[in-house]
Design an enzyme around this catalytic site. Structure first.
Site, PDB file in Angstrom:
ATOM      1  N   CYS A 155       4.670   0.121  -1.590  1.00  0.00           N
ATOM      2  CA  CYS A 155       3.684  -0.886  -2.004  1.00  0.00           C
ATOM      3  C   CYS A 155       4.327  -1.846  -3.004  1.00  0.00           C
ATOM      4  CB  CYS A 155       2.472  -0.180  -2.626  1.00  0.00           C
ATOM      5  SG  CYS A 155       1.017  -1.237  -2.790  1.00  0.00           S
ATOM      6  N   CYS A 210       3.195  -1.810   4.607  1.00  0.00           N
ATOM      7  CA  CYS A 210       1.864  -1.197   4.779  1.00  0.00           C
ATOM      8  C   CYS A 210       1.823  -0.154   5.885  1.00  0.00           C
ATOM      9  CB  CYS A 210       0.831  -2.289   5.037  1.00  0.00           C
ATOM     10  SG  CYS A 210       0.564  -3.368   3.612  1.00  0.00           S
ATOM     11  N   GLU A 245      11.933   8.323 -19.116  1.00  0.00           N
ATOM     12  CA  GLU A 245      10.795   7.407 -19.176  1.00  0.00           C
ATOM     13  C   GLU A 245      11.052   6.245 -20.135  1.00  0.00           C
ATOM     14  OE1 GLU A 245       8.357   7.232 -17.241  1.00  0.00           O
ATOM     15  OE2 GLU A 245       8.609   9.126 -16.189  1.00  0.00           O
ATOM     16  N   CYS A 267       2.836   3.215   4.751  1.00  0.00           N
ATOM     17  CA  CYS A 267       2.115   3.752   3.593  1.00  0.00           C
ATOM     18  C   CYS A 267       1.284   4.976   3.988  1.00  0.00           C
ATOM     19  CB  CYS A 267       1.208   2.676   2.999  1.00  0.00           C
ATOM     20  SG  CYS A 267       0.252   3.272   1.589  1.00  0.00           S
ATOM     21  N   CYS A 322      -6.969   2.105   1.735  1.00  0.00           N
ATOM     22  CA  CYS A 322      -6.642   0.837   1.058  1.00  0.00           C
ATOM     23  C   CYS A 322      -7.586  -0.279   1.498  1.00  0.00           C
ATOM     24  CB  CYS A 322      -5.194   0.456   1.351  1.00  0.00           C
ATOM     25  SG  CYS A 322      -4.676  -1.071   0.532  1.00  0.00           S
TER      26      CYS A 322
END
Length: 522
Positions: free
Chosen positions: A251, A258, A95, A261, A267
């Protein structure tokens, strides 16, 4: 991941990975909290107010993630590592490295790091110099320093045990912010807490049509609240990684996929695009366009509530050509500070007649803290005109004697962009003879050392300094080629009179031979 793979994954729906029995879903206090103090029309538009929709969102996203996630080394370690502290350490390193850095750039660094320091105890025993050497080229060098400091604190003050909650992680460990704490706590320890990074912001702003400046505190609070409300209580770590993966792979900022997705049904931005296409088709066929009853229009939210702080601002209304990328709107970036630095490649020949370069260690705080660089000097206002003399005076401490300005050769310039600084390096070259550069340095000077090119590349030097060396080598090569060409020209010029004399003598001999041949003795 190819578009074909994404298409295959998007068809998985909720049929894989999440239909097995799970823990009972938690109560939706978060969803209720989102509505407090906010007009009802606004909260229903920018919030998940239905428990059924939230559950569907989770299932669809996790099913996609289980089938389509990238095979990354830190994910493997987080899955197979049984020891909770080692698992948390593996997630923590990834991270920190991934902050402001692309996955493709991190993988090799991560593998080398975990091979060299597989445990917190190993990292705690490392020196900052070793950490900087391995981190060199990854950027944002304070991250590595804070990782090492955090490992040392855990080993020396916490008996080697990583804090178990996001709140404790953020409070106790240097360099661990709200996002990183949430990621470690959810992935390594299973804490039910959301995370918000750039990818998650983009996903949630599109899903709930949040068009205001994402750096605004009201928007930030809203996105964090949405993240906490959506996170799957049975699989918090996987869910958070799935949200980030969706933003990274589907995205995306400019060309979102799209139709691939898994949560496009939820959305609002996608619905807006589909509605406009439907209305356009109706107008072409002569039918009247009607508004969708399933979802409010973006303008309707603002109109019904008076003034919505989360919708697209009035000055930046919906741009049909942008589609879903209307959300989120880009925040205005602060212009970087412009700086100029003079740096000198000091070279000497070592005993094997190979070049060595002098590098100096930067201060332990500030930009590029603790890294090594060629002797450099930040130029203040008015110093640019006299910079050659300024550099010559600066080099005196390293050379041990006065440096004649005429000895400095101008190499060129290199531009390097830091996150907040546009830095131009003006490069000079100074070649020292064998008697120079061997003096005893003053104690007040920063640490310095002579290194070969190989040692330079393996030292804790910044990408900017590697650019400087590359520019010098290119210049040096061009100078060498020019010198060889000049020697050839000089050699030709020197041999030309001799050749002309020989040619003249040859011509005279030929003329004499011709005369004798035409007048033989009687």
């Amino acid at each position: 991941m190819s578009k074909i793979q994404l298409a295959a994954c998007s068809k998985q729906g909720i049929q894989h990975g999440t239909d097995k029995p799970q823990k009972s879903p938690r109560k939706f206090e978060e969803s209720t909290m989102l509505c407090k103090g906010v007009p009802s029309q606004q909260s229903s538009f920018h919030t998940f107010s239905s428990a059924v929709e939230i559950e569907l969102f989770r299932k669809r996203l996790l099913a996609w993630y289980n089938n389509c996630k990238r095979d990354l080394p830190w994910r493997k370690l987080a899955t197979i590592e049984a020891d909770a502290d080692r698992r948390a350490y593996a997630v923590w390193v990834s991270e920190i490295m991934l902050q402001q850095t692309q996955v493709a750039s991190v993988i090799n660094y991560y593998n080398r790091w975990m091979q060299k320091w597989p445990t917190l105890q190993d990292l705690a025993g490392a020196s900052l110099e070793e950490v900087n050497e391995l981190w060199a080229g990854l950027g944002y060098y304070s991250r590595g320093k804070r990782l090492q400091e955090g490992a040392h604190k855990i080993v020396s003050e916490m008996a080697g045990h990583v804090p178990r909650t996001a709140e404790e992680l953020q409070k106790l460990l240097p360099g661990v912010g709200k996002y990183t704490a949430g990621a470690i706590a959810s992935i390594a320890f299973g804490q039910v807490t959301g995370v918000v990074d750039g990818n998650v912001i983009r996903v949630l702003c599109r899903v709930r049509a949040i068009g205001a400046d994402p750096t605004n505190s009201a928007v930030t609070d809203k996105v964090w609240a949405l993240s906490h409300a959506l996170v799957d209580p049975a699989h918090p770590g996987d869910f958070n990684q799935a949200m980030m993966e969706l933003g990274a792979m589907v995205c995306t900022p400019r060309a979102p996929l799209c139709m691939k997705c898994p949560v496009r049904q939820h959305c609002r931005a996608h619905h807006r695009v589909e509605k406009e296409l439907e209305d356009s088709a109706k107008r072409l066929t002569g039918r009247s366009a009607s508004k969708s009853s399933w979802v409010l229009d973006v303008e309707e939210c603002a109109n019904l509530t008076g003034s919505c702080s989360l919708c697209l601002p009035p000055s930046e209304l919906w741009d049909r050509s942008l589609g879903v990328t209307n959300f989120p709107r880009k925040a205005s970036k602060k212009q970087p500070r412009i700086e100029r630095t003079a740096t000198c490649v000091l070279q000497r020949k070592c005993h094997e007649d190979k070049p060595e370069y002098l590098i100096v260690q930067r201060p332990s705080t500030g930009l590029l803290a603790g890294l090594w660089e060629f002797p450099s000097l930040l130029l203040g206002p008015g110093q640019e005109k006299q910079q050659k003399a300024t550099v010559a005076n600066h080099l005196r401490a390293w050379v041990g004697s006065e440096v004649a300005v005429g000895r400095l050769q101008h190499v060129g310039e290199v531009l390097h962009m830091f996150s907040h600084i546009r830095q131009t390096y003006t490069i000079y070259f100074l070649n020292l003879d064998k008697y120079e550069g061997n003096c005893k340095m003053e104690a007040t000077l920063p640490p310095c050392k002579w290194v070969t090119k190989v040692k330079f590349q393996n030292s804790a030097v910044s990408t900017a300094m590697k650019k400087v060396l590359k520019a010098y080598e290119k210049w040096s090569s061009a100078v060498s080629v020019s010198k060889v060409a000049k020697r050839k020209r000089d050699s030709l010029c020197a041999s030309k009179p001799v050749l002309e004399a020989e040619s003249s003598s040859s011509k005279k001999q030929l003329s004499l031979d011709s005369f004798l041949a035409s007048h033989p003795k009687s």
